[in-house]
Scaffold this motif. Structure first.
Motif, PDB file in Angstrom:
ATOM      1  N   VAL A   1      58.993  87.280  33.888  1.00  0.00           N
ATOM      2  CA  VAL A   1      59.716  86.108  34.382  1.00  0.00           C
ATOM      3  C   VAL A   1      59.353  85.945  35.857  1.00  0.00           C
ATOM      4  O   VAL A   1      59.158  86.922  36.572  1.00  0.00           O
ATOM      5  CB  VAL A   1      61.249  86.230  34.197  1.00  0.00           C
ATOM      6  N   THR A   2      59.225  84.698  36.276  1.00  0.00           N
ATOM      7  CA  THR A   2      58.847  84.410  37.646  1.00  0.00           C
ATOM      8  C   THR A   2      59.732  83.315  38.209  1.00  0.00           C
ATOM      9  O   THR A   2      60.304  82.515  37.467  1.00  0.00           O
ATOM     10  CB  THR A   2      57.384  83.934  37.750  1.00  0.00           C
TER      11      THR A   2
ATOM     12  N   ILE B   1      61.986  77.366  40.990  1.00  0.00           N
ATOM     13  CA  ILE B   1      61.105  76.969  39.894  1.00  0.00           C
ATOM     14  C   ILE B   1      60.861  78.216  39.052  1.00  0.00           C
ATOM     15  O   ILE B   1      60.286  79.197  39.525  1.00  0.00           O
ATOM     16  CB  ILE B   1      59.782  76.401  40.433  1.00  0.00           C
ATOM     17  N   TRP B   2      61.309  78.172  37.805  1.00  0.00           N
ATOM     18  CA  TRP B   2      61.296  79.356  36.949  1.00  0.00           C
ATOM     19  C   TRP B   2      60.252  79.235  35.851  1.00  0.00           C
ATOM     20  O   TRP B   2      59.949  78.154  35.390  1.00  0.00           O
ATOM     21  CB  TRP B   2      62.668  79.538  36.303  1.00  0.00           C
ATOM     22  N   GLY B   3      59.722  80.368  35.414  1.00  0.00           N
ATOM     23  CA  GLY B   3      58.801  80.416  34.284  1.00  0.00           C
ATOM     24  C   GLY B   3      58.926  81.758  33.605  1.00  0.00           C
ATOM     25  O   GLY B   3      59.420  82.722  34.193  1.00  0.00           O
TER      26      GLY B   3
ATOM     27  N   MET C   1      58.597  81.728  49.398  1.00  0.00           N
ATOM     28  CA  MET C   1      58.705  83.080  48.915  1.00  0.00           C
ATOM     29  C   MET C   1      58.814  83.027  47.399  1.00  0.00           C
ATOM     30  O   MET C   1      59.492  82.187  46.855  1.00  0.00           O
ATOM     31  CB  MET C   1      59.959  83.712  49.521  1.00  0.00           C
ATOM     32  N   CYS C   2      58.128  83.912  46.702  1.00  0.00           N
ATOM     33  CA  CYS C   2      58.139  83.952  45.241  1.00  0.00           C
ATOM     34  C   CYS C   2      58.615  85.324  44.775  1.00  0.00           C
ATOM     35  O   CYS C   2      58.677  86.267  45.544  1.00  0.00           O
ATOM     36  CB  CYS C   2      56.744  83.710  44.683  1.00  0.00           C
ATOM     37  N   GLY C   3      58.937  85.404  43.506  1.00  0.00           N
ATOM     38  CA  GLY C   3      59.327  86.689  42.942  1.00  0.00           C
ATOM     39  C   GLY C   3      58.958  86.755  41.479  1.00  0.00           C
ATOM     40  O   GLY C   3      58.872  85.734  40.808  1.00  0.00           O
ATOM     41  N   PHE C   4      58.691  87.952  41.002  1.00  0.00           N
ATOM     42  CA  PHE C   4      58.431  88.119  39.584  1.00  0.00           C
ATOM     43  C   PHE C   4      58.845  89.516  39.145  1.00  0.00           C
ATOM     44  O   PHE C   4      58.859  90.459  39.925  1.00  0.00           O
ATOM     45  CB  PHE C   4      56.969  87.835  39.226  1.00  0.00           C
TER      46      PHE C   4
ATOM     47  N   PRO D   1      54.346  82.227  34.640  1.00  0.00           N
ATOM     48  CA  PRO D   1      53.067  82.872  34.880  1.00  0.00           C
ATOM     49  C   PRO D   1      51.907  82.010  34.374  1.00  0.00           C
ATOM     50  O   PRO D   1      52.086  81.163  33.516  1.00  0.00           O
ATOM     51  CB  PRO D   1      53.163  84.178  34.106  1.00  0.00           C
ATOM     52  N   VAL D   2      50.730  82.268  34.912  1.00  0.00           N
ATOM     53  CA  VAL D   2      49.519  81.559  34.511  1.00  0.00           C
ATOM     54  C   VAL D   2      48.908  82.320  33.343  1.00  0.00           C
ATOM     55  O   VAL D   2      48.732  83.530  33.413  1.00  0.00           O
ATOM     56  CB  VAL D   2      48.522  81.494  35.688  1.00  0.00           C
TER      57      VAL D   2
END
Length: 86
Positions: free
Chosen positions: A42-43, A30-32, A1-4, A57-58
């Motif tokens: 922020v993700t 795993i943060w970016g 599961m991911c979040g942004f 993010p890409v």
């Protein structure tokens, strides 16, 4: 599961980001982030398989930004197919 979470054409202080991200921290470890004059994003993601160091993010070569929720399971196959078609 991911979040942004993100804001376009606005600014939020670091404390507000910490509070906002704490509401979805269960979605991954795993943060970016990307912060510019026009966008803040922020993700975080939970890597179930594949590359754990793939950033989000890409950002592409012309400055486009993408944060995604999901995983491409055949990414290596697609990359090899793209290289083979050139």
């Amino acid at each position: 599961m991911c979040g942004f979470l993100g804001i376009v054409n606005g600014q939020v202080d670091a404390d507000t980001w910490k509070i906002a991200m704490s509401t979805i921290e269960y979605r991954g470890d795993i943060w970016g982030s990307l912060f510019s004059d026009s966008i803040q994003i922020v993700t975080n993601r939970l890597a179930r398989s594949g590359e754990r160091t793939r950033p989000q993010p890409v950002v592409n070569q012309v400055g486009g930004v993408l944060a995604l929720n999901g995983e491409i399971y055949n990414a290596k196959d697609l990359l090899l197919a793209e290289k083979g078609s050139g």
